[in-house]
Design a protein around this motif. Structure first.
Motif, short mmCIF file in Angstrom:
data_model
loop_
_atom_site.label_atom_id
_atom_site.label_comp_id
_atom_site.label_asym_id
_atom_site.label_seq_id
_atom_site.Cartn_x
_atom_site.Cartn_y
_atom_site.Cartn_z
N VAL A 61 42.67 43.56 35.42
CA VAL A 61 42.59 44.03 34.03
C VAL A 61 41.13 44.04 33.62
CG1 VAL A 61 43.22 43.56 31.63
CG2 VAL A 61 44.89 43.18 33.47
N VAL A 62 40.62 45.20 33.29
CA VAL A 62 39.17 45.34 33.10
C VAL A 62 38.78 45.78 31.69
CG1 VAL A 62 38.82 45.81 35.55
CG2 VAL A 62 39.16 47.73 33.97
N LYS A 63 39.76 46.01 30.81
CA LYS A 63 39.48 46.47 29.45
C LYS A 63 40.28 45.66 28.43
CE LYS A 63 36.96 50.20 30.51
NZ LYS A 63 35.55 50.40 30.09
N LEU A 88 40.54 36.74 41.09
CA LEU A 88 39.81 37.65 40.22
C LEU A 88 38.72 38.41 40.98
CD1 LEU A 88 39.38 35.55 36.94
CD2 LEU A 88 41.28 37.03 37.66
N GLY A 89 38.33 39.55 40.42
CA GLY A 89 37.27 40.37 40.99
C GLY A 89 36.03 40.33 40.12
N ASN A 90 35.10 41.21 40.40
CA ASN A 90 33.83 41.22 39.66
C ASN A 90 33.95 41.90 38.31
OD1 ASN A 90 34.02 43.40 41.79
ND2 ASN A 90 32.42 44.30 40.51
N HIS A 91 35.05 42.60 38.05
CA HIS A 91 35.20 43.30 36.77
C HIS A 91 36.17 42.62 35.81
CE1 HIS A 91 32.75 46.68 37.91
NE2 HIS A 91 33.53 47.01 38.93
N ASP A 92 36.88 41.59 36.25
CA ASP A 92 37.91 40.99 35.41
C ASP A 92 37.36 40.23 34.21
OD1 ASP A 92 40.57 41.55 36.64
OD2 ASP A 92 39.63 40.63 38.39
#
Length: 312
Positions: A61-63, A88-92
């Motif tokens: 979820v990035v937004k 989690l990733g680098n955009h979460d």
């Protein structure tokens, strides 16, 4: 400090089978029309595959609104009573919530297996080692969830972050503890978001057996803190599964460890492969290996294979 499953124990079924569905890089945004494609793909995949666990490997979820986004994504698995793991990733954490806030929110969701938001003196969030129990009520496999974090925190070093030394040490201690508790090395898989540098090194060596495609360079950190070397030394991890690079879906053998990508599960909220989908991983109790393939949204199956690869 071992992270174990209490409320929801993972186990092989009576036939000795265990199935994992990996979703990665949904880049989900609540209310965004393209995101509905990810939900539809997830629903059809779960209905067809009926996995024992779902693993999300970052950039989910990035937004904003973040809570609504996570609620909508996770409802797909929770409504089907499927336990799940999240890394989690680098955009979460690039929207309204910090990494720790995301982890705290997720830790309270039902059916989350790695439900401890943080471990003392271990970098990142949601790091965990999770046992898959056999029919003899003993550990038969281990699933490691690891936080590969986001961007370099060192002045003068650009690009992505790397596993901290304390994460490597945590893994070494967990692996040794699991072996001591069971009297043998328990085979394992590891799941995280950003591929470590050995991915590109392995794929570049043409002698290494592989299946799948690489359509972009690996977005790995330029600093190598030794997580792969630690796994090689411990001899438990037989496969690692990442996301991050949306148009890579390969599996390559690197000295006996399968370095694999999932299948991009997102939509036009970001750059895309031709069709989104999921990676399926099947384990067999008592076997140190796995069967895997990619299932695209329309049910098309790609790159079905066993690992270790069959000798020619």
């Amino acid at each position: 400090m071992m992270q174990t499953v209490s409320a929801q124990q993972l186990k092989f079924n009576k036939h000795g089978n265990f199935k994992i569905v990996q979703f990665t890089d949904l880049h989900y945004a609540a209310g965004a029309v393209p995101s509905a494609k990810s939900i539809k793909m997830m629903e059809s995949t779960l209905e067809s595959e009926k996995p024992d666990v779902v693993i999300f490997t970052g950039d989910v979820v990035v937004k904003a609104p973040t809570s609504k986004g996570w609620d909508e994504v996770l409802d797909v698995v929770i409504s089907r009573n499927i336990p799940y793991i999240v890394t989690l990733g680098n955009h979460d954490d690039e929207s309204e919530w910090s990494r720790s806030q995301v982890a705290d929110y997720l830790s309270k969701k039902p059916l989350l297996i790695n439900n401890r938001a943080s471990l003392q003196e271990v970098d990142g969030v949601l790091n965990a080692s999770i046992a898959v129990m056999g029919n003899d009520h003993k550990a038969a496999f281990t699933l490691y969830a690891m936080d590969s974090k986001a961007y370099s925190q060192v002045d003068g070093i650009k690009g992505y972050d790397w596993f901290g030394f304390n994460q490597v040490n945590w893994y070494l201690k967990e692996s040794a503890k699991i072996e001591a508790s069971n009297g043998r090395v328990i085979p394992a898989l590891a799941f995280f978001h950003i591929p470590f540098p050995e991915y590109g090194i392995a794929f570049d060596k043409l002698a290494n057996k592989r299946i799948g495609v690489r359509y972009e360079n690996e977005g790995s950190p330029i600093i190598n803190s030794g997580m792969y070397a630690a796994m090689l030394g411990r001899k438990d991890v037989i496969g690692t599964f990442v996301g991050h690079d949306h148009v890579n879906d390969y599996l390559v053998d690197y000295y006996g460890i399968g370095l694999a990508y999932g299948c991009f599960s997102g939509s036009e909220n970001t750059y895309v492969r031709d069709k989104n989908g999921a990676r399926i991983i099947e384990l067999k109790e008592g076997k140190k290996g796995f069967h895997t393939y990619i299932r695209e949204y329309d049910g098309n199956i790609l790159n079905r294979t066993d690992f270790p690869f069959k000798k020619q």
